[in-house]
Structures are given as C-alpha cells and as structure tokens.
Design a protein around this motif. Sequence first.
Motif, PDB file in Angstrom:
ATOM      1  N   PRO A 109       7.067  -2.124  17.267  1.00 20.40           N
ATOM      2  CA  PRO A 109       7.205  -3.249  18.267  1.00 20.40           C
ATOM      3  C   PRO A 109       7.294  -4.535  17.694  1.00 20.40           C
ATOM      4  O   PRO A 109       6.447  -4.934  16.727  1.00 20.40           O
ATOM      5  CB  PRO A 109       5.588  -3.055  18.792  1.00 20.40           C
ATOM      6  N   TRP A 110       8.024  -5.339  18.005  1.00 21.00           N
ATOM      7  CA  TRP A 110       8.449  -6.914  17.435  1.00 21.00           C
ATOM      8  C   TRP A 110       7.831  -7.615  18.410  1.00 21.00           C
ATOM      9  O   TRP A 110       8.129  -7.480  19.791  1.00 21.00           O
ATOM     10  CB  TRP A 110       9.911  -6.860  17.101  1.00 21.00           C
ATOM     11  N   PRO A 111       7.320  -8.870  18.081  1.00 24.09           N
ATOM     12  CA  PRO A 111       7.073  -9.940  18.908  1.00 24.09           C
ATOM     13  C   PRO A 111       8.307 -10.336  19.565  1.00 24.09           C
ATOM     14  O   PRO A 111       9.430 -10.176  19.215  1.00 24.09           O
ATOM     15  CB  PRO A 111       6.167 -10.916  18.127  1.00 24.09           C
ATOM     16  N   GLY A 112       8.159 -11.200  20.718  1.00 24.49           N
ATOM     17  CA  GLY A 112       9.258 -11.911  21.554  1.00 24.49           C
ATOM     18  C   GLY A 112       9.746 -12.801  20.719  1.00 24.49           C
ATOM     19  O   GLY A 112       9.552 -13.229  19.547  1.00 24.49           O
ATOM     20  N   PHE A 113      10.455 -13.598  21.401  1.00 26.51           N
ATOM     21  CA  PHE A 113      11.130 -14.628  20.982  1.00 26.51           C
ATOM     22  C   PHE A 113      10.332 -15.875  20.358  1.00 26.51           C
ATOM     23  O   PHE A 113       9.343 -16.089  21.223  1.00 26.51           O
ATOM     24  CB  PHE A 113      12.156 -15.439  22.140  1.00 26.51           C
ATOM     25  N   PRO A 114      10.719 -16.186  19.233  1.00 27.41           N
ATOM     26  CA  PRO A 114       9.542 -17.398  18.744  1.00 27.41           C
ATOM     27  C   PRO A 114       9.771 -18.722  19.589  1.00 27.41           C
ATOM     28  O   PRO A 114      10.711 -18.701  20.330  1.00 27.41           O
ATOM     29  CB  PRO A 114      10.157 -17.531  17.229  1.00 27.41           C
ATOM     30  N   THR A 115       8.670 -19.442  19.319  1.00 30.16           N
ATOM     31  CA  THR A 115       8.887 -20.679  19.970  1.00 30.16           C
ATOM     32  C   THR A 115       9.945 -21.602  19.685  1.00 30.16           C
ATOM     33  O   THR A 115      10.442 -21.474  18.119  1.00 30.16           O
ATOM     34  CB  THR A 115       7.274 -21.368  19.669  1.00 30.16           C
ATOM     35  N   SER A 116      10.305 -22.511  20.257  1.00 31.90           N
ATOM     36  CA  SER A 116      11.564 -23.646  19.890  1.00 31.90           C
ATOM     37  C   SER A 116      11.012 -24.346  18.645  1.00 31.90           C
ATOM     38  O   SER A 116      12.011 -24.815  17.765  1.00 31.90           O
ATOM     39  CB  SER A 116      11.777 -24.429  20.938  1.00 31.90           C
ATOM     40  N   LYS A 117       9.715 -24.441  18.596  1.00 30.66           N
ATOM     41  CA  LYS A 117       9.155 -25.010  17.278  1.00 30.66           C
ATOM     42  C   LYS A 117       9.487 -24.448  16.042  1.00 30.66           C
ATOM     43  O   LYS A 117       9.900 -25.047  15.059  1.00 30.66           O
ATOM     44  CB  LYS A 117       7.619 -25.535  17.429  1.00 30.66           C
ATOM     45  N   ALA A 118       9.247 -23.137  16.280  1.00 33.53           N
ATOM     46  CA  ALA A 118       9.620 -22.118  14.988  1.00 33.53           C
ATOM     47  C   ALA A 118      10.903 -22.194  14.683  1.00 33.53           C
ATOM     48  O   ALA A 118      11.380 -22.326  13.441  1.00 33.53           O
ATOM     49  CB  ALA A 118       8.811 -20.806  15.309  1.00 33.53           C
ATOM     50  N   LEU A 119      11.534 -21.996  15.504  1.00 34.12           N
ATOM     51  CA  LEU A 119      13.234 -22.087  15.385  1.00 34.12           C
ATOM     52  C   LEU A 119      13.703 -23.526  14.800  1.00 34.12           C
ATOM     53  O   LEU A 119      14.598 -23.535  14.202  1.00 34.12           O
ATOM     54  CB  LEU A 119      13.909 -21.559  16.539  1.00 34.12           C
ATOM     55  N   GLY A 120      13.130 -24.408  15.250  1.00 27.62           N
ATOM     56  CA  GLY A 120      13.258 -25.744  14.808  1.00 27.62           C
ATOM     57  C   GLY A 120      13.309 -25.968  13.319  1.00 27.62           C
ATOM     58  O   GLY A 120      14.030 -26.757  12.777  1.00 27.62           O
ATOM     59  N   ASN A 121      12.583 -25.218  12.802  1.00 29.22           N
ATOM     60  CA  ASN A 121      12.595 -25.358  11.211  1.00 29.22           C
ATOM     61  C   ASN A 121      13.709 -24.681  10.495  1.00 29.22           C
ATOM     62  O   ASN A 121      13.848 -25.061   9.348  1.00 29.22           O
ATOM     63  CB  ASN A 121      11.168 -24.352  10.833  1.00 29.22           C
ATOM     64  N   PHE A 122      14.537 -24.035  11.224  1.00 25.90           N
ATOM     65  CA  PHE A 122      15.812 -23.695  10.811  1.00 25.90           C
ATOM     66  C   PHE A 122      16.678 -24.767  10.484  1.00 25.90           C
ATOM     67  O   PHE A 122      18.181 -24.756  10.000  1.00 25.90           O
ATOM     68  CB  PHE A 122      16.383 -22.394  11.469  1.00 25.90           C
ATOM     69  N   GLY A 123      16.762 -26.001  11.191  1.00 23.79           N
ATOM     70  CA  GLY A 123      17.649 -26.839  11.451  1.00 23.79           C
ATOM     71  C   GLY A 123      18.161 -27.409  10.361  1.00 23.79           C
ATOM     72  O   GLY A 123      18.940 -28.064  10.058  1.00 23.79           O
ATOM     73  N   ASP A 124      17.342 -27.404   9.093  1.00 30.36           N
ATOM     74  CA  ASP A 124      17.822 -28.177   7.893  1.00 30.36           C
ATOM     75  C   ASP A 124      18.881 -27.253   7.273  1.00 30.36           C
ATOM     76  O   ASP A 124      18.832 -26.033   7.357  1.00 30.36           O
ATOM     77  CB  ASP A 124      16.489 -27.917   6.716  1.00 30.36           C
ATOM     78  N   ALA A 125      20.037 -27.959   6.492  1.00 30.19           N
ATOM     79  CA  ALA A 125      21.289 -27.333   6.276  1.00 30.19           C
ATOM     80  C   ALA A 125      20.628 -26.545   4.973  1.00 30.19           C
ATOM     81  O   ALA A 125      21.535 -25.308   4.980  1.00 30.19           O
ATOM     82  CB  ALA A 125      22.019 -28.615   5.628  1.00 30.19           C
ATOM     83  N   ASN A 126      20.023 -26.857   4.253  1.00 31.88           N
ATOM     84  CA  ASN A 126      19.444 -26.001   3.240  1.00 31.88           C
ATOM     85  C   ASN A 126      19.021 -24.570   3.657  1.00 31.88           C
ATOM     86  O   ASN A 126      19.156 -23.493   3.066  1.00 31.88           O
ATOM     87  CB  ASN A 126      18.227 -26.521   2.423  1.00 31.88           C
ATOM     88  N   CYS A 127      18.004 -24.522   4.545  1.00 34.05           N
ATOM     89  CA  CYS A 127      17.728 -23.383   5.254  1.00 34.05           C
ATOM     90  C   CYS A 127      18.881 -22.513   5.869  1.00 34.05           C
ATOM     91  O   CYS A 127      18.742 -21.480   5.727  1.00 34.05           O
ATOM     92  CB  CYS A 127      16.472 -23.784   6.305  1.00 34.05           C
ATOM     93  N   MET A 128      19.713 -23.166   6.394  1.00 31.21           N
ATOM     94  CA  MET A 128      20.861 -22.569   7.162  1.00 31.21           C
ATOM     95  C   MET A 128      21.572 -21.861   5.941  1.00 31.21           C
ATOM     96  O   MET A 128      22.145 -20.855   5.920  1.00 31.21           O
ATOM     97  CB  MET A 128      21.690 -23.500   7.838  1.00 31.21           C
ATOM     98  N   GLU A 129      21.884 -22.489   4.773  1.00 29.12           N
ATOM     99  CA  GLU A 129      22.701 -21.906   3.746  1.00 29.12           C
ATOM    100  C   GLU A 129      21.799 -20.963   3.172  1.00 29.12           C
ATOM    101  O   GLU A 129      22.448 -19.812   2.661  1.00 29.12           O
ATOM    102  CB  GLU A 129      22.749 -23.085   2.703  1.00 29.12           C
ATOM    103  N   GLN A 130      20.626 -20.827   2.990  1.00 30.10           N
ATOM    104  CA  GLN A 130      19.915 -19.761   2.530  1.00 30.10           C
ATOM    105  C   GLN A 130      20.112 -18.533   3.531  1.00 30.10           C
ATOM    106  O   GLN A 130      19.917 -17.482   2.996  1.00 30.10           O
ATOM    107  CB  GLN A 130      18.247 -20.054   2.486  1.00 30.10           C
ATOM    108  N   LEU A 131      19.724 -18.828   4.710  1.00 30.85           N
ATOM    109  CA  LEU A 131      19.971 -17.653   5.773  1.00 30.85           C
ATOM    110  C   LEU A 131      21.437 -17.010   5.417  1.00 30.85           C
ATOM    111  O   LEU A 131      21.433 -15.672   5.595  1.00 30.85           O
ATOM    112  CB  LEU A 131      19.897 -18.137   7.142  1.00 30.85           C
TER     113      LEU A 131
END
Length: 457
Positions: free
Chosen positions: A36-58
Amino acid sequence: MLQFTETPLPPSLHQYAINPYSDLTMSKNPFHRTRPWPGFPTSKALGNFGDANCMEQLLVHCANAIDSNDATLAQQILWVLNNIAPPDGDSNQRLTCGFLRALIVRAAKTGSCKMLTAMANANANLALHAHKFSVIELASFVDLTPWHRFGFTAANAAILEAIEGFSVVHIIDLSSTHCMQIPTLIDSIANRPEGPPFIKLTVAGATTDVPPMLDLSYEDLGSRLVNFARSRNVGMEFRVIPSSSSDGFASLIEQLRVVQQLVFAEGGGEGEALVVNCHMMLHYIPEETLGVTPYSFESSTTSSLRTMFLKAIRSLEPTVVVVVDEDADFTSNNLVCRLRSAFNYLWIPYDTVDTFLPRGSKQRQWYEADICWKIENVIAQEGVQRVERLEPKSRWIQRMRNANFRGIPFSEESILEVKSMLDDHAAGWGLKKAEDEGLVLTWKGHNVVFATAWVPT
C-alpha cells in the motif's frame, strides 16, 4: 500532459522530493506492487523537484532504470516527472518534458511488456509532428534568434573576403536550413565594387527528413534562388546532387571531383573560387563509433567518415571552407553521458524562446517541436538512426588541422557586423573571439554556436 496509469507515488520517491540525491539506483527494487502506497504528495513536496539539477538527477535515474530493464522503478520515476514537468510550464519544465517523452520512446523500444502496459495511455501523445515550412515561414523562423543568423553573418563575411577578385564562384552549400543563408550572400555579392561574379550553387539534398523541414522541393527552391539572383543582377546556376550524410557525402564528393577536373582542363581554375559552406550539417556524418564505409578512392578502412570527408574536401583545393555548428558533445555511447550533455546544452533554446515568442504561438510550437526531435534522437535512438552527433568546437578544429587546413581569423569588420546583428536580438546574446581565431555565439555566457574559417595549408 502525458497520461499514465493511476499509480500512487511510492514512499521512497516521496522522500526523494525532500532529498533529490537519495540513491534510486539500487540493484534490487524494494517496491512491491501489492504494497500500500500513500496517496499523491502535497504540492509543496512536489515543488522541491522544480530545480533543474533535481530534474536532471531524476532523468538520469530513469535512464539507468530503463537501460537495466527495471520497469517498475522506471515507471515510478516517469510518474513523478510527468507531474512536475508539464509541456506548458517554465523553460526547465518544458525541457524536462522533452526528455521525458524521449525516455518513454526509449522504454517502449526495449520491448518490456510491463513498461508498455504502464504507458499505454501515453503513447498516443508521443508522436512529434514536425512542421513543414514554406520558404517565407522558414526565412522568418531562422531570423527569430541568432542561432542561425550568427553563422550566416560570420560565414558570409569570410566568404566575401575569400572570393575577392574571382569572376566565378562555386559554392557547395551543406546547410541544415535549406539555403536560407544564400539570399543575404547574394545581396552582398551584388554590391561588390568590381561587379558580381557568376555563382554556381551546388546543394546536397541530405536533410529532407531532419527539422526544420521545407514544403518545397530543392528544384523549386533552386528556381526561386536563381530568380532572386537575377533580380539583383547576379548570374547564377543551381543544381542539387542527391547525396547523404550517412555515407559522408561520398557521391557529392565524387561529382565535385569530376567537375573540378573539367574546370581545370578547360583552363578556368585560376578564375574560379571554390567555397565549401558547412552550416550545422557535418555533425550528421557518422563518427567513429559507427564504423565506416570508405570512399571509393580511400584505401584506408580505419579513418572515420568525418575524417575522410574533410580530407576529400581538402583534395579539391577549396578557396575557403567555413564550418559553423553547435558547440556541444552528443557522441558518447553511454546514454547517461549523452543525457547530461544534452540537458546541459538544450536548456538554452528553451530559455531563449521565452524572450521572443509568446506562449501558445504557432512559431513557438514549431520551434520547440524541433528541439524535442533533437532530444528524442539523442536519447531514444541508437546506431545509424542516431544522427544528432554533435562534436565540440575543439574537436572540429583538430579534425580540420589533421586534414591539412589552417584557420584564418575573422576581420574586425566581420566581427563588427556580427555584433551589429546581435543588437537586433534580446539581451543575453554575446560574442566571444576564441584563441584559435574562431567566433563563438554565447547565451548568458554559455557557448552556443561556433564559426570557423579555413584555407588549405
């Protein structure tokens, strides 16, 4: 936005929103489909992905998962990317969306049934529809930024200086922009104090399926160019030689060799200049990683097609050779290396487009579709299908020197002309004069396109 199956974000990826450098490259995937996985994360949590370096790592972790056939992990990362990189977001999000598309195409090519099932709803959105430009549309399109105009301006200035005093000029135009440089060159030639020379224009019909694409045949394009030259009181003949970059333009070289022999046999060699104009096309010639098919006159089978092409051009004793291309390296056989190199170069066109085209405009859609095509070719294709094999300026310089060419500097007048052209565009564009006499177009200090001029040693 691409559509995926409704799969909640797994705990470790939820934590990745807080710590983007956590290890997602474990050899054994701990996630189980029935857990069982938790539901969709908060927008604040997803917002941490906005950095270009984070996107590149993903993107890097996703590429590793796809190449190791870890369908579950790849799907999880693709799900996150899909939610943080909308196609209509900011420049970093649109860039990441382009790589997301390319990774999905690559995943589909692996034949993983799980992956294909997980992305069944997304496949319909993956097709890239490259626009076919009219001549007027393409002329306006290439004028939008200095991306091509820089090379046009620098190359034309070098060509004009090299052909001074010649009564006939034979131009070999190897260009990805379908002769869009030639009208401005004709205008400059028409104003030559001693009168215009007669122009022979030879084009290799080699990029009909590579963006930007033209809705006109080369024969019709040639007729328009001849008529345009006539309107400027410049005599011109046009011919297209069916040729392909995949064999290093071997048929083009062979026909040019025959033409050159005839010119010299008729005693016209001294009054005829041979100009080879290479505008963002040489990187379509396969490089070392593909192996080679030798030219008919080349005995060695160890040289690359790029090396053989440059040596063949050198054997024609050209008056001047101009090489303009994008200053990046997409040649690695390692997917992650290519991804990082492309991500850290192709942010530039996405960043610049925000300065000159409004969101939702057709031109912006065409422009970014062409970039997406390039990304997909670099990421999703391999072997002969991967034609976007950019090499940096330093490597082309070494290739030219090895082929017995020497670089010639651009005159101060030429540099002033380039600077004047840049004044027509948004702030952020710049010009560097390299130590090797070449010129480099920059965006916010980052190298974009280089221009070099060469003569036989």
